[in-house]
Design a protein around this motif. Sequence first.
Motif, short mmCIF file in Angstrom:
data_model
loop_
_atom_site.label_atom_id
_atom_site.label_comp_id
_atom_site.label_asym_id
_atom_site.label_seq_id
_atom_site.Cartn_x
_atom_site.Cartn_y
_atom_site.Cartn_z
N GLN A 191 -2.35 -4.89 2.08
CA GLN A 191 -1.18 -4.22 1.50
C GLN A 191 0.05 -5.12 1.56
O GLN A 191 0.82 -5.21 0.58
CB GLN A 191 -0.93 -2.90 2.24
N ASP B 54 -6.64 -3.58 6.41
CA ASP B 54 -6.11 -2.78 5.32
C ASP B 54 -4.62 -3.06 5.11
O ASP B 54 -4.16 -3.29 3.99
CB ASP B 54 -6.33 -1.28 5.59
N SER B 55 -3.88 -3.03 6.21
CA SER B 55 -2.44 -3.26 6.11
C SER B 55 -2.14 -4.72 5.76
O SER B 55 -1.12 -5.02 5.13
CB SER B 55 -1.73 -2.86 7.41
#
Length: 319
Positions: free
Chosen positions: A128, A124-125
Motif C-alpha cells: 500500500q 500488505d501495508s
Amino acid sequence: MIGISDIEAAAQRITGHVVRTPTVPSPGLGALLGVPVTAKLELLQRTGSFKARGATAKLLSLSGAERAAGVVAVSGGNHGVALAVMAAALDVKATVVMPRTAPARSLALAEEAGASVRLTDGMDSAFQLVARLRDEGLTLVHPFDDPVVIAGQGTVGLELAEDAGELTDVVVSVGGGGLIAGVAAVLRALRPGVRVWGVETEGAEAMSGALRAGGPVPVPLSSLVTTLSAPSVAQLTYDHVSALVEDVLVVPDRDAVQGCLDLADHAKVWAEPAAGCLLPAARQVAARAGDGARIGLVVCGGNTTPRELHGWAERFGLL
C-alpha cells in the motif's frame, strides 16, 4: 505472455552488470534425492539472489525522466537489496519499502547501498505504501508484476537451458511468481519436454491459492520465509504459471529450514529458506516423475545469516 525474444533481449541488456552463475551437477544432492541433480547457483549472483537480474533489466529500460524521479520498490528482502545496490551502481536514487519482519541483514544492506528504507508493519501495508509513493511520482520497480522484470529473471532459465545437461524436471521457488514465469517461458521455448514445478512454503501460498481460485486472490501470510511472502500474485505471473507450470507444491517452513541444512551438508552451499524449500519439493517431484528423472534446482538465493538459520533450526528441533 513473455517470449524467448524478450528474455534474450534482457540477457543482452544486463550483460556486464550481473554474473553468469554456475550450473553444476551435484553428486551430493543426487545421492540425497536418489536421482541426478543439477543446481543453478543463483545464490552466487550479485546481491546474493536472482533479483539483481530483473532489477537491472528494469533500471536500464527507464527513460531519463523516470531515472531522475527516483525508483521505489516493495520487498520482503532480496528485491529491495538488489534494487538498492544496482540503482546505486547506475546512479539512480532508490527508495525501498520493507515489512519490519524482513531480515535485518537485508535492511542493513539496502541502507548501506544508499537507499532510503521505509518500514511497515507487514507486506500488505508495504504494498500500500509503495503504491502511494508511486502515485507521488517515484518510478515503480515492481518485484514481479512487470514484463521487463520477468524477462530479466528469465535469464536464469536461459543460462540453465544452455548450460545444463539432460533434464526432465526443474524446480523453482515461488513468491510473486516472476522467476518461475521467466524460467518457464524459456524452457517451454528451448526445452519443451522439461516439466517446471513451483514450490511455496505454508503461509506464503499466493500462487497455489491463485491456481485453486482460478486467478490472483489475497492470501494470509504467516511463513517465516519473508522472501516468498507476496500477499497475492499478479495476473501476469498467474497467466504464465497456469499455462506453463506442471504444479505448485507447498512445503512446511520446517522442511525449508531442513533443506538449508541439507544444501550446506550435501551440496556445500549456503542457502536461504526460499531455496531450502526446493529439496522437499524435489523429493515429491522425483517420486511423481518416476524412473529416469533428472532434476534441475534453481538455488535462488543465499541471503540469510548463521544466527538466523541456527535460530530457525533450534525452533524446529533440527539441531
